[in-house]
Design a protein around this motif. Structure first.
Motif, mmCIF file in Angstrom:
data_model
loop_
_atom_site.group_PDB
_atom_site.id
_atom_site.type_symbol
_atom_site.label_atom_id
_atom_site.label_comp_id
_atom_site.label_asym_id
_atom_site.label_seq_id
_atom_site.Cartn_x
_atom_site.Cartn_y
_atom_site.Cartn_z
ATOM 1 N N LEU A 30 39.109 26.931 -71.339
ATOM 2 C CA LEU A 30 38.134 25.846 -71.435
ATOM 3 C C LEU A 30 38.327 25.099 -72.752
ATOM 4 C CD1 LEU A 30 35.036 27.845 -70.121
ATOM 5 C CD2 LEU A 30 36.509 26.319 -68.818
ATOM 6 N N ALA B 61 36.825 22.626 -75.527
ATOM 7 C CA ALA B 61 35.511 22.173 -75.988
ATOM 8 C C ALA B 61 35.692 21.120 -77.064
ATOM 9 C CB ALA B 61 34.715 23.355 -76.528
ATOM 10 N N GLU C 21 29.629 22.217 -76.100
ATOM 11 C CA GLU C 21 30.625 22.634 -75.102
ATOM 12 C C GLU C 21 31.246 23.974 -75.482
ATOM 13 O OE1 GLU C 21 32.120 18.175 -73.642
ATOM 14 O OE2 GLU C 21 33.522 19.477 -74.689
ATOM 15 N N ASP D 249 28.786 26.638 -74.662
ATOM 16 C CA ASP D 249 28.759 26.790 -73.195
ATOM 17 C C ASP D 249 29.966 27.579 -72.707
ATOM 18 O OD1 ASP D 249 26.448 25.451 -72.926
ATOM 19 O OD2 ASP D 249 27.336 23.548 -72.240
ATOM 20 N N ALA D 250 31.115 27.313 -73.329
ATOM 21 C CA ALA D 250 32.343 27.988 -72.892
ATOM 22 C C ALA D 250 32.252 29.487 -73.178
ATOM 23 C CB ALA D 250 33.557 27.381 -73.593
ATOM 24 N N THR E 125 29.915 30.897 -70.614
ATOM 25 C CA THR E 125 30.534 30.969 -69.281
ATOM 26 C C THR E 125 31.468 32.179 -69.173
ATOM 27 O OG1 THR E 125 30.481 28.578 -69.154
ATOM 28 C CG2 THR E 125 31.982 29.674 -67.652
#
Ligand code: AMP
Ligand code: GLY
Length: 423
Positions: free
Chosen positions: A154, A156, A161, A164-165, A168
């Motif tokens: 991912l 970012a 972000e 969030d990564a 996740t």
């Protein structure tokens, strides 16, 4: 000779077609294969991760040589098991397949041996990962440690972000146990090159370079996929860069693995980024790329089986590996909606004038025995020609001869490579 190939996608179909060129080859069993591969091999419904049954089958059929190409069985130790059962086998053993199976391992390997790669930190605690992304340079790249179908990376651009990564991967475990640990690394820029290589643990012979197109939509937009098409050779990969990669990346990696007691025999895939500061390793794969194999193997002029045996036997230095100077293009026809949700079960019709090579991935047998769609990436259309523009043009014109409902393909496979050629 009777051979066994483990796997069931377009890459395995490309391997089987190349193995077929050897007149000594009689039966090729493909486990599990698919309804399209069945045109070129005897497919047997044993899953690629069902190692015990694969080894039992190989022994029962007394196969002379086995080729394991997907990441999962390699990382699980399929080669160790087959060799133990007395079946000579192409592919790295489990302790070497870790070079793809764990990004934490491969990053530390590169760090220890001075192999150029993005600077990085690794974390097994999410608190520490959250703390790190609160102040690390942006953009940053967050990678699940283990296998994740090529989707565990991912990028970012903002703190949010990045958080969030981490959530996740480490908290929601979107990629399962692969997300127990993460690598967080520097964001690099530059053209990407895939270089597959044959190696017997000491000698390394790079194959012709290629370029994958990982995003779902034209212009490198949309979600990451398994790969929507490839071209070979990759025009960004000049002979000077190839020399530098041999010196700073390929040989050092092979030597490092040997020094670690993890000798790598098989196909080692170098995912490279050509940055302004020089080539950097983005990832290693312990196998042929998919869909890179679909463009690289049709350009191989030497006998594939002989090379695979030499990798296993440690005699690669004495074996001819010659590639044609032609170009190749593979356009993947996918089911619309891939890599998210899509429908399947649609009949596939092919005009009788089709002359391209078709390599099947997500297909099954319909009620009347004809092929129907059965996956995200349905098939690849492969063409070769004297020049890259011609190979691309031919692949697209051949792709128009294949029809199924909800068919989707990127229209710009090779476009970036053509721009590089015009410079
Ligand atoms: P991987 O699965 O490691 O190949 O990563 C998937 C894709 O993410 C790569 O093909 C790159 O386009 C991108 N990527 C991975 N690592 C980096 C990085 N350090 N900087 C920029 N892009 C990256
Ligand atoms: N095409 C990239 C891969 O096989 O992982």
């Amino acid at each position: 000779m009777d051979l066994l190939v483990v796997g069931g996608g377009g890459r395995e179909h490309a391997v089987i077609k190349a193995l077929r060129k050897n007149p000594e080859v009689k039966t090729i069993y493909c486990l599990p294969g698919n309804a399209g591969i069945a045109q070129d091999a005897t497919c047997v419904p044993i899953g690629a991760k069902d190692l015990r049954r694969i080894a039992d089958f190989a022994v029962e059929k007394k196969v002379d040589f086995a080729v394991v190409t997907p990441d999962d069985p390699l990382v699980l130790g399929a080669v160790d098991l087959l060799e133990k059962a007395g079946i000579p086998c192409f592919g790295p053993r489990r302790n070497a397949a870790i070079i793809e199976g764990s990004k934490v391992f491969s990053k530390h390997l590169m760090q220890t041996y001075g192999i150029p790669t993005a600077s990085f930190e690794t974390f097994d605690s999410r608190e520490k990962a959250y703390a790190y992304v609160a102040s690390c340079p942006l953009p940053c790249v967050i990678k699940a440690d283990g296998l994740a179908l090529g989707k565990g990376v991912l990028i970012a651009r903002t703190r949010e972000e990045a958080r969030d990564a981490v959530r996740t991967i480490m908290e929601n475990r979107k990629f399962g146990d692969s997300g127990k640990r993460v690598v967080i690394e520097e964001f690099l820029e530059g053209p990407e090159v895939s270089v597959l290589s044959f190696t017997d643990g000491t000698t390394v012979v790079p194959m012709v370079s290629s370029m994958d197109h990982k995003r779902a939509l034209d212009g490198d937009q949309g979600l990451n996929t398994g790969g929507m098409g490839t071209i070979a050779p990759n025009p960004y990969y000049t002979p000077e860069i190839a020399d530098e990669c041999m010196r700073t990346i390929f040989l050092p990696t092979i030597r490092a693995m040997k020094k670690e007691g993890r000798e790598f025999r098989g196909c080692l895939y170098f995912g490279l980024m050509l940055t302004a500061e020089g080539p950097r390793v983005i990832e290693y794969n312990c196998r042929f790329g998919d869909p890179e194999a679909q463009v690289v193997l049709p350009l191989l002029e030497s006998d594939l089986l002989t090379i695979l045996q030499a990798c296993r036997d440690g005699t690669l230095a004495d074996t001819e590996v010659r590639f044609s100077s032609r170009s190749a293009c593979c356009v993947i026809l996918a089911s619309r909606g891939y890599p998210a949700s899509y429908e399947k079960g649609f009949p596939i019709q092919i005009d009788s004038s089709l002359s391209a090579s078709v390599l099947y991935a997500g297909v099954a047998s319909g009620a009347d025995g004809s092929l129907v769609t059965n996956g995200g990436r349905v098939l690849g259309v492969v063409e070769t020609a004297d020049t890259l523009p011609e190979a691309i043009r031919k692949a697209y014109s051949q792709a128009e001869k294949i029809h199924f409902s909800n068919a989707y393909c990127r229209k710009d496979i090779g476009a970036r490579a053509l721009k590089a050629l015009q410079k």
